[in-house]
Design a protein around this motif. Structure first.
Motif, PDB file in Angstrom:
ATOM      1  N   VAL A 447       0.836  -1.206   0.000  1.00 20.11           N
ATOM      2  CA  VAL A 447       0.000   0.000   0.000  1.00 20.11           C
ATOM      3  C   VAL A 447       0.867   1.251   0.000  1.00 20.11           C
ATOM      4  O   VAL A 447       0.584   2.233  -0.720  1.00 20.11           O
ATOM      5  N   LEU A 448       1.938   1.245   0.791  1.00 24.90           N
ATOM      6  CA  LEU A 448       2.831   2.403   0.829  1.00 24.90           C
ATOM      7  C   LEU A 448       3.510   2.622  -0.517  1.00 24.90           C
ATOM      8  O   LEU A 448       3.688   3.772  -0.960  1.00 24.90           O
ATOM      9  N   VAL A 449       3.876   1.522  -1.186  1.00 21.81           N
ATOM     10  CA  VAL A 449       4.509   1.651  -2.498  1.00 21.81           C
ATOM     11  C   VAL A 449       3.515   2.198  -3.522  1.00 21.81           C
ATOM     12  O   VAL A 449       3.851   3.098  -4.331  1.00 21.81           O
ATOM     13  N   ASP A 450       2.279   1.675  -3.507  1.00 24.87           N
ATOM     14  CA  ASP A 450       1.270   2.160  -4.458  1.00 24.87           C
ATOM     15  C   ASP A 450       0.898   3.615  -4.187  1.00 24.87           C
ATOM     16  O   ASP A 450       0.589   4.364  -5.120  1.00 24.87           O
ATOM     17  N   THR A 451       0.919   4.026  -2.924  1.00 24.14           N
ATOM     18  CA  THR A 451       0.535   5.393  -2.569  1.00 24.14           C
ATOM     19  C   THR A 451       1.638   6.395  -2.887  1.00 24.14           C
ATOM     20  O   THR A 451       1.393   7.460  -3.460  1.00 24.14           O
ATOM     21  N   THR A 452       2.864   6.060  -2.511  1.00 23.53           N
ATOM     22  CA  THR A 452       3.990   6.988  -2.681  1.00 23.53           C
ATOM     23  C   THR A 452       4.718   6.818  -3.998  1.00 23.53           C
ATOM     24  O   THR A 452       5.526   7.679  -4.362  1.00 23.53           O
ATOM     25  N   GLN A 453       4.452   5.689  -4.704  1.00 22.27           N
ATOM     26  CA  GLN A 453       5.171   5.371  -5.940  1.00 22.27           C
ATOM     27  C   GLN A 453       6.685   5.358  -5.706  1.00 22.27           C
ATOM     28  O   GLN A 453       7.473   5.748  -6.566  1.00 22.27           O
ATOM     29  N   ASN A 454       7.053   4.896  -4.514  1.00 24.18           N
ATOM     30  CA  ASN A 454       8.470   4.852  -4.134  1.00 24.18           C
ATOM     31  C   ASN A 454       8.691   3.605  -3.275  1.00 24.18           C
ATOM     32  O   ASN A 454       8.009   3.413  -2.261  1.00 24.18           O
ATOM     33  N   TYR A 455       9.647   2.763  -3.675  1.00 32.33           N
ATOM     34  CA  TYR A 455       9.893   1.521  -2.938  1.00 32.33           C
ATOM     35  C   TYR A 455      10.584   1.759  -1.596  1.00 32.33           C
ATOM     36  O   TYR A 455      10.597   0.867  -0.738  1.00 32.33           O
ATOM     37  N   SER A 456      11.122   2.937  -1.393  1.00 33.94           N
ATOM     38  CA  SER A 456      11.801   3.227  -0.131  1.00 33.94           C
ATOM     39  C   SER A 456      10.839   3.172   1.050  1.00 33.94           C
ATOM     40  O   SER A 456      11.224   2.808   2.165  1.00 33.94           O
ATOM     41  N   SER A 457       9.575   3.512   0.823  1.00 31.63           N
ATOM     42  CA  SER A 457       8.597   3.516   1.918  1.00 31.63           C
ATOM     43  C   SER A 457       8.390   2.116   2.484  1.00 31.63           C
ATOM     44  O   SER A 457       8.124   1.958   3.683  1.00 31.63           O
ATOM     45  N   ALA A 458       8.518   1.089   1.635  1.00 33.03           N
ATOM     46  CA  ALA A 458       8.369  -0.287   2.121  1.00 33.03           C
ATOM     47  C   ALA A 458       9.476  -0.631   3.107  1.00 33.03           C
ATOM     48  O   ALA A 458       9.241  -1.271   4.140  1.00 33.03           O
ATOM     49  N   PHE A 459      10.687  -0.177   2.828  1.00 32.96           N
ATOM     50  CA  PHE A 459      11.813  -0.480   3.716  1.00 32.96           C
ATOM     51  C   PHE A 459      11.747   0.355   4.993  1.00 32.96           C
ATOM     52  O   PHE A 459      12.161  -0.107   6.056  1.00 32.96           O
ATOM     53  N   TYR A 460      11.194   1.560   4.914  1.00 31.41           N
ATOM     54  CA  TYR A 460      11.025   2.364   6.120  1.00 31.41           C
ATOM     55  C   TYR A 460      10.023   1.715   7.081  1.00 31.41           C
ATOM     56  O   TYR A 460      10.209   1.726   8.301  1.00 31.41           O
ATOM     57  N   SER A 461       8.956   1.163   6.543  1.00 32.40           N
ATOM     58  CA  SER A 461       7.962   0.499   7.398  1.00 32.40           C
ATOM     59  C   SER A 461       8.567  -0.729   8.079  1.00 32.40           C
ATOM     60  O   SER A 461       8.290  -1.001   9.255  1.00 32.40           O
ATOM     61  N   CYS A 462       9.390  -1.462   7.348  1.00 31.67           N
ATOM     62  CA  CYS A 462      10.062  -2.620   7.943  1.00 31.67           C
ATOM     63  C   CYS A 462      11.029  -2.190   9.046  1.00 31.67           C
ATOM     64  O   CYS A 462      11.114  -2.833  10.094  1.00 31.67           O
ATOM     65  N   ALA A 463      11.752  -1.105   8.806  1.00 35.21           N
ATOM     66  CA  ALA A 463      12.708  -0.616   9.800  1.00 35.21           C
ATOM     67  C   ALA A 463      12.000  -0.150  11.072  1.00 35.21           C
ATOM     68  O   ALA A 463      12.481  -0.394  12.191  1.00 35.21           O
ATOM     69  N   ALA A 464      10.836   0.507  10.919  1.00 37.16           N
ATOM     70  CA  ALA A 464      10.087   0.956  12.093  1.00 37.16           C
ATOM     71  C   ALA A 464       9.632  -0.234  12.942  1.00 37.16           C
ATOM     72  O   ALA A 464       9.705  -0.207  14.179  1.00 37.16           O
ATOM     73  N   GLY A 465       9.169  -1.296  12.273  1.00 37.12           N
ATOM     74  CA  GLY A 465       8.775  -2.494  13.012  1.00 37.12           C
ATOM     75  C   GLY A 465       9.942  -3.139  13.733  1.00 37.12           C
ATOM     76  O   GLY A 465       9.801  -3.624  14.866  1.00 37.12           O
ATOM     77  N   MET A 466      11.117  -3.121  13.112  1.00 33.61           N
ATOM     78  CA  MET A 466      12.293  -3.737  13.730  1.00 33.61           C
ATOM     79  C   MET A 466      12.751  -2.943  14.949  1.00 33.61           C
ATOM     80  O   MET A 466      13.252  -3.525  15.931  1.00 33.61           O
ATOM     81  N   VAL A 467      12.594  -1.623  14.921  1.00 34.21           N
ATOM     82  CA  VAL A 467      12.950  -0.807  16.093  1.00 34.21           C
ATOM     83  C   VAL A 467      12.043  -1.154  17.273  1.00 34.21           C
ATOM     84  O   VAL A 467      12.511  -1.308  18.418  1.00 34.21           O
ATOM     85  N   LEU A 468      10.752  -1.292  17.031  1.00 33.03           N
ATOM     86  CA  LEU A 468       9.830  -1.690  18.096  1.00 33.03           C
ATOM     87  C   LEU A 468      10.171  -3.092  18.616  1.00 33.03           C
ATOM     88  O   LEU A 468      10.051  -3.363  19.818  1.00 33.03           O
ATOM     89  N   ALA A 469      10.597  -3.968  17.719  1.00 38.40           N
ATOM     90  CA  ALA A 469      10.998  -5.319  18.138  1.00 38.40           C
ATOM     91  C   ALA A 469      12.181  -5.257  19.094  1.00 38.40           C
ATOM     92  O   ALA A 469      12.227  -5.990  20.096  1.00 38.40           O
ATOM     93  N   ALA A 470      13.147  -4.395  18.804  1.00 34.73           N
ATOM     94  CA  ALA A 470      14.307  -4.253  19.684  1.00 34.73           C
ATOM     95  C   ALA A 470      13.900  -3.740  21.059  1.00 34.73           C
ATOM     96  O   ALA A 470      14.461  -4.160  22.079  1.00 34.73           O
ATOM     97  N   VAL A 471      12.910  -2.843  21.112  1.00 33.09           N
ATOM     98  CA  VAL A 471      12.447  -2.308  22.398  1.00 33.09           C
ATOM     99  C   VAL A 471      11.865  -3.425  23.262  1.00 33.09           C
ATOM    100  O   VAL A 471      12.196  -3.561  24.453  1.00 33.09           O
ATOM    101  N   PHE A 472      10.999  -4.240  22.697  1.00 27.91           N
ATOM    102  CA  PHE A 472      10.380  -5.317  23.475  1.00 27.91           C
ATOM    103  C   PHE A 472      11.394  -6.410  23.827  1.00 27.91           C
ATOM    104  O   PHE A 472      11.301  -7.015  24.900  1.00 27.91           O
ATOM    105  N   LEU A 473      12.355  -6.653  22.950  1.00 31.50           N
ATOM    106  CA  LEU A 473      13.368  -7.656  23.260  1.00 31.50           C
ATOM    107  C   LEU A 473      14.230  -7.212  24.436  1.00 31.50           C
ATOM    108  O   LEU A 473      14.666  -8.035  25.245  1.00 31.50           O
TER     109      LEU A 473
END
Length: 524
Positions: A447-473
């Motif tokens: 959805v982020l790629v279709d909305t922004t027409q930029n593949y970078s947004s997909a990697f930003y969403s993954c990075a945000a999830g990984m930061v939250l994962a580090a907090v809970f770990l």
């Protein structure tokens, strides 16, 4: 004459019985099977990105709708994890994995004849997704039971199967599509996945029975032992009414002279029956699924870690080829980038297993450090603008992904989380919680790629999830230590010392009675 017929069992079908965790033995065969299960499950899922552009052109769909194929597959795989645990505890790991292999192959072969993307939601998403669940989780669970000290290293090395699969499948499927088209290529992959059935047949169950120590008795204690066994018979006949063995004592069984040998062999037979009856107590029923792990705060934090970390596990491998194509990189070079990521992941898994195998070491902290670096790797992708920059990011991401992906499920067996005793149930619940991220991750990125027409947004969403994962770990270890301290304080506050008025030992009482009866008989 009675004829006794003994059932003949094949060596590879009978359980392996050990007195302790073997750290090898048949476990090496199980590790070999796990290597190929990883290659034919997660290896295929991560290589599915090579079909994205073909499916989008054939079905005239958006990236978001195509992403739902893998998203539903990962969701079903994770959501049905408790079912996998229940079936494994009920029917055994071998049968469940073999059934899963049939489902995976059936779904993938049927998908090659799909007429719309919805057909693929059903075939690959639901049918193959259920098969993936029934194969991966039981295999990694039984592998953890065969190893103790080498568990982290063996599991990490065996899990590199998916990395070698991505390394070999991505270029092979790309070349195969040029020759026979994407449909026949998908059909070939489905037929290849049928070999999971062979891997499942190698998963022999394991039974750990602690060896009882038998101490030799000195000659002067023989008489006392006879009375002890006879008293044990008496007590057992009263307490174990439903044991099926009727044992009685009579005056003839209590000789007047304590040094005399018994004249009858009947007491020996009774003693033998009693020992056999006591040596095999009824085993407690095993719970098919133990949800008590949900009361452990450390496990809850670890499950939330897995939930958010899953956002970064699949999307990069799915979008790395479309990202490289958008930067003007050729298809062949794009496939090489995905293969390089897979090779780096191999070294990451082996390195993590080697480090975690060292003692003493707090494994949860090593996992935390790798998760933080994985977040950095995801943030680096949008800054790549040409082939070598993207290759560098992919290698770094692949290495860090290997350190986390290859160890996050085996770490459930560590005492910092739940321990090996609850590993099976905890793995089912853990992967079940991951299913939410598996369902939402790839479509969210689409959805982020279709909305922004930029593949970078997909990697930003993954990075945000990984930061939250580090907090809970980072909260897992503090929660575990705090819970242990709380239980210890409650135990100390609730401890009350009460003097117990215990009766005299029954052995001494019976010996005294026997001596008194002997004196009376001699006096008369």
């Amino acid at each position: 004459k009675k004829m006794t017929v003994k059932a003949v069992k094949m060596p590879c079908t009978t359980p392996n019985v050990y007195t302790k965790v073997p750290d090898g033995g048949w476990g090496w065969t199980v590790a070999f099977a796990f290597f190929f299960v990883e290659a034919l499950t997660y290896g295929i899922i991560k290589s599915f990105g090579v079909f994205f552009n073909d499916l989008r052109e054939s079905f005239d769909e958006t990236y978001s709708r195509i992403s739902w194929i893998i998203s539903i597959c990962v969701f079903v795989q994770a959501f049905t994890a408790p079912l996998s645990t229940i079936l494994s505890n009920r029917f055994g790991h071998r049968l469940v994995v073999m059934a899963g292999g049939v489902l995976i192959s059936t779904g993938m072969v049927t998908a090659s004849f799909a007429c719309s993307v919805v057909d693929m939601y059903i075939t690959i998403g639901i049918i193959s997704g259920l098969g993936y669940c029934l194969t991966f989780l039981p295999t990694v669970t039984i592998l953890s039971q065969y190893f103790d000290k080498r568990r982290s290293l063996v599991t990490a090395v065996a899990s590199t199967g998916e990395c070698f699969a991505v390394f070999s499948f991505a270029p092979a499927i790309t070349a195969l599509k040029e020759q026979i088209g994407w449909r026949y290529s998908l059909l070939s992959v489905g037929v290849l996945q049928l070999s999971i059935v062979i891997c499942g047949s190698l998963l022999r169950p394991i039974i750990i029975k602690e060896e009882e120590e038998v101490k030799a008795q000195p000659p002067e204690e023989i008489t006392e032992t006879k009375y002890m066994l006879e008293n044990e018979q008496t007590r057992t006949s009263i307490e174990s009414i439903d044991s099926g063995v009727e044992i009685t004592t009579s005056p003839s069984n209590v000789p007047g002279n304590t040094k005399a040998e018994p004249k009858s062999e009947e007491p020996k037979e009774q003693v033998q029956i009693l020992i056999d009856n006591k040596s095999t107590p009824p085993e407690p029923k095993t719970k098919l699924l133990d949800f008590s792990v949900m009361r452990d705060y450390s496990f809850i934090c670890y499950a939330l870690f897995g939930l958010f970390a899953t956002l970064g596990f699949f999307a990069p491998s799915l979008y790395i080829i479309p990202l490289s194509l958008s930067l003007g990189i050729s298809k062949d070079h794009s496939a090489y980038i995905l293969s390089a990521m897979a090779i780096a992941e191999v070294f990451g898994r082996i390195s993590a297993g080697w480090v975690l195998n060292k003692e003493p070491i707090r494994k949860i902290y090593i996992e935390l450090m790798c998760t933080v670096l994985l977040s950095v790797a995801l943030f680096a992708f949008p800054f790549a603008s040409e082939f070598w920059g993207l290759m560098t990011c992919s290698v770094f991401f692949g290495f860090m992904l290997g350190t986390v992906a290859g160890t996050h499920i085996p770490l459930l067996a560590e005492d910092d989380v739940v321990g090996i005793a609850k590993m099976s149930s905890a793995a089912g619940v853990y992967v079940f919680i991951q299913s939410l991220a598996g369902l939402a991750g790839p479509p969210l990125a689409g959805v982020l790629v279709d909305t922004t027409q930029n593949y970078s947004s997909a990697f930003y969403s993954c990075a945000a999830g990984m930061v939250l994962a580090a907090v809970f770990l980072s909260l897992v270890r503090p929660c575990k230590v705090g819970l242990c301290r709380h239980r210890q304080q409650r135990a100390e506050e609730g401890t009350v010392v009460v003097p117990l008025d215990l009766p005299d030992d029954f052995i001494e009482m019976d010996i005294t009675k026997a001596e008194n009866s002997g004196k009376v008989s001699n006096g008369t």
